[in-house]
Design an enzyme around this catalytic site. Structure first.
Site, short mmCIF file in Angstrom:
data_model
loop_
_atom_site.label_atom_id
_atom_site.label_comp_id
_atom_site.label_asym_id
_atom_site.label_seq_id
_atom_site.Cartn_x
_atom_site.Cartn_y
_atom_site.Cartn_z
N SER A 158 0.16 2.82 -5.14
CA SER A 158 -1.14 2.79 -5.91
C SER A 158 -1.42 3.94 -6.98
CB SER A 158 -2.12 3.08 -4.20
OG SER A 158 -3.89 3.55 -4.59
N MET A 212 -5.66 -3.18 6.31
CA MET A 212 -5.87 -1.85 5.67
C MET A 212 -5.32 -0.78 7.06
SD MET A 212 -7.41 -1.08 3.14
CE MET A 212 -7.13 0.50 2.68
N MET A 244 -13.18 1.35 -6.67
CA MET A 244 -14.04 1.33 -5.58
C MET A 244 -15.73 1.45 -6.14
SD MET A 244 -12.20 3.74 -3.57
CE MET A 244 -10.52 3.78 -2.74
N HIS A 253 -0.72 -1.62 -7.12
CA HIS A 253 -1.89 -1.24 -6.24
C HIS A 253 -3.19 -0.92 -7.63
CE1 HIS A 253 -3.65 -2.34 -2.89
NE2 HIS A 253 -4.46 -1.09 -3.09
N ASP A 298 -6.76 0.65 -7.27
CA ASP A 298 -7.81 0.67 -6.48
C ASP A 298 -9.16 0.51 -6.60
OD1 ASP A 298 -6.18 0.47 -2.90
OD2 ASP A 298 -5.81 2.13 -4.18
N ASP A 309 -1.90 -1.18 4.22
CA ASP A 309 -2.52 -0.32 2.89
C ASP A 309 -2.65 1.20 3.51
OD1 ASP A 309 -2.90 1.39 0.90
OD2 ASP A 309 -4.92 -0.50 0.30
N MET A 357 -12.57 -2.71 -3.38
CA MET A 357 -13.83 -2.18 -2.41
C MET A 357 -14.66 -2.16 -2.77
SD MET A 357 -10.50 0.79 -0.87
CE MET A 357 -9.75 0.36 -2.62
N HIS A 395 -7.33 -4.20 -5.74
CA HIS A 395 -7.87 -4.62 -4.67
C HIS A 395 -9.85 -3.24 -4.33
CE1 HIS A 395 -7.95 -1.89 -0.24
NE2 HIS A 395 -8.72 -2.65 -0.37
C1 DX5 Z 1 -7.08 4.15 0.21
C2 DX5 Z 1 -6.99 2.85 -0.85
C3 DX5 Z 1 -5.29 2.80 -0.99
C4 DX5 Z 1 -5.08 4.88 -1.31
C5 DX5 Z 1 -3.32 4.91 -0.20
O1 DX5 Z 1 -9.39 3.64 0.72
O2 DX5 Z 1 -6.82 1.03 -0.70
O3 DX5 Z 1 -5.07 1.73 -2.24
O4 DX5 Z 1 -4.80 4.82 -2.25
O5 DX5 Z 1 -3.19 5.60 -0.44
P1 DX5 Z 1 -1.88 6.61 0.42
O6 DX5 Z 1 -0.70 5.63 0.60
O7 DX5 Z 1 -2.09 7.92 -0.02
O8 DX5 Z 1 -2.68 6.48 1.62
ZN ZN Z 2 -5.81 -0.24 -1.76
#
Ligand code: DX5
Ligand code: ZN
Length: 212
Positions: free
Chosen positions: A9, A138, A38, A34, A36, A173, A69, A67
Site C-alpha cells: 500500500s 479489512m 479516501m 495497492h 487507497d 488489509d 473507501m 481500494h
Molecule cells: C487502511 C488502508 C490500508 C493501509 C494498510 O484503511 O486500506 O491499505 O494502507 O496499512 P498498514 O499495512 O500499515 O496497516
Molecule cells: Zn487498502
C-alpha cells in the site's frame, strides 16, 4: 515460497518521492500496487484521487489494485478504470445496489472486488461471492495505515473460503506483518496488502519475501 499476491500500500510511501517508492516495491518483487482512495466521508481521511492514479499508471507495470473507501463509488468507477486501475474494490457498506456496481466494473473487463469493514459479518455477503473476482476483508477500521491487526476479523476468512469458488481472491488489509500474514494465509487468504510493514522496513525486498 507461496503464490500469495503481495500488494504493498502506497499510503505508507513518501508522497514527495512517490515514483521512487513505487519503483522500490516493483523491483523488490511486489505483485500488485495497492492504492487507497479516501473521500473524507466514508472514512475520516482524504488521500488519493483519479489524477494521481493516472500519473502512477505511467510509471509502473504493476497491476493497480484500487481500494475505494468512498461514498457512491459507482459514480467514480469509470474514471478510475480510465485512469488505469486493473482491480477496483468498493465497500459493501457504501453501496445500495451491489450487483449493479459489480456488473459495471466487470463491463470494463477488469477485476471486481468488494470489501467489508470489521463490523460487517461475512454471512451478509455470501450471495455475492460467485460474481466477484476478489473479496477484501479489512483487518483494521479503514482510514489510516499503521493500525494494529484485529484478530477477530481474520476469523471471517474461513467462513468466506468455505463458500468461495477456487478463483476468488481473498485479500486482507490492515496491520499485516509476517506474523499476521501467516494467520491469514493459514485461514485461506491469498492476497496480502501491507503498508507500514513494507515501507518502514530497512530492506523492502526481504520484507516482501517474509510476507510470502
Ligand atoms: C487502511 C488502508 C490500508 C493501509 C494498510 O484503511 O486500506 O491499505 O494502507 O496499512 P498498514 O499495512 O500499515 O496497516
Ligand atoms: Zn487498502
Amino acid at each position: 515460497m507461496s503464490n500469495v499476491i503481495i500488494s504493498p500500500s502506497i499510503l505508507s510511501a513518501d508522497f514527495a518521492n512517490l515514483q521512487r517508492d513505487i519503483e522500490r516495491v516493483e523491483h523488490a518483487g511486489a505483485d500488485w500496487l495497492h492504492i487507497d482512495v479516501m473521500d473524507g466521508h466514508f472514512v475520516k481521511n482524504i488521500t488519493i484521487g483519479v489524477p494521481v492514479v493516472k500519473a502512477i499508471r505511467k510509471i509502473t507495470k504493476l497491476p493497480l489494485d484500487v481500494h475505494l473507501m468512498i461514498e457512491n463509488p459507482e459514480n467514480y468507477v469509470k474514471a478510475f478504470i480510465e485512469a488505469g486501475a486493473d482491480i477496483v474494490t468498493f465497500h459493501y457498506e457504501a453501496v445500495n445496489d451491489v450487483n449493479s456496481i459489480i456488473e459495471l466494473i466487470k463491463s470494463y473487463g477488469i477485476k471486481a472486488g468488494m470489501s467489508i469493514k470489521p463490523r460487517t459479518s461475512p454471512e451478509k455477503i455470501l450471495d455475492f461471492l460467485p460474481k466477484l473476482d476478489l473479496i477484501l476483508i479489512m483487518t483494521v477500521e479503514p482510514g489510516f495505515g499503521g493500525q494494529s491487526f484485529l484478530y477477530d476479523c481474520a476469523e471471517k476468512i474461513p467462513v468466506i473460503k468455505k463458500y468461495a469458488n477456487e478463483n476468488l481472491i481473498i485479500q486482507v488489509d490492515g496491520g499485516i506483518n509476517p506474523q499476521t500474514a501467516k494467520i491469514c494465509t493459514r485461514y485461506g487468504a491469498n492476497s496480502l496488502v501491507a503498508g507500514n510493514y513494507v515501507y518502514k522496513s530497512d530492506n523492502i525486498k526481504s520484507a516482501i519475501q517474509s510476507l510470502r
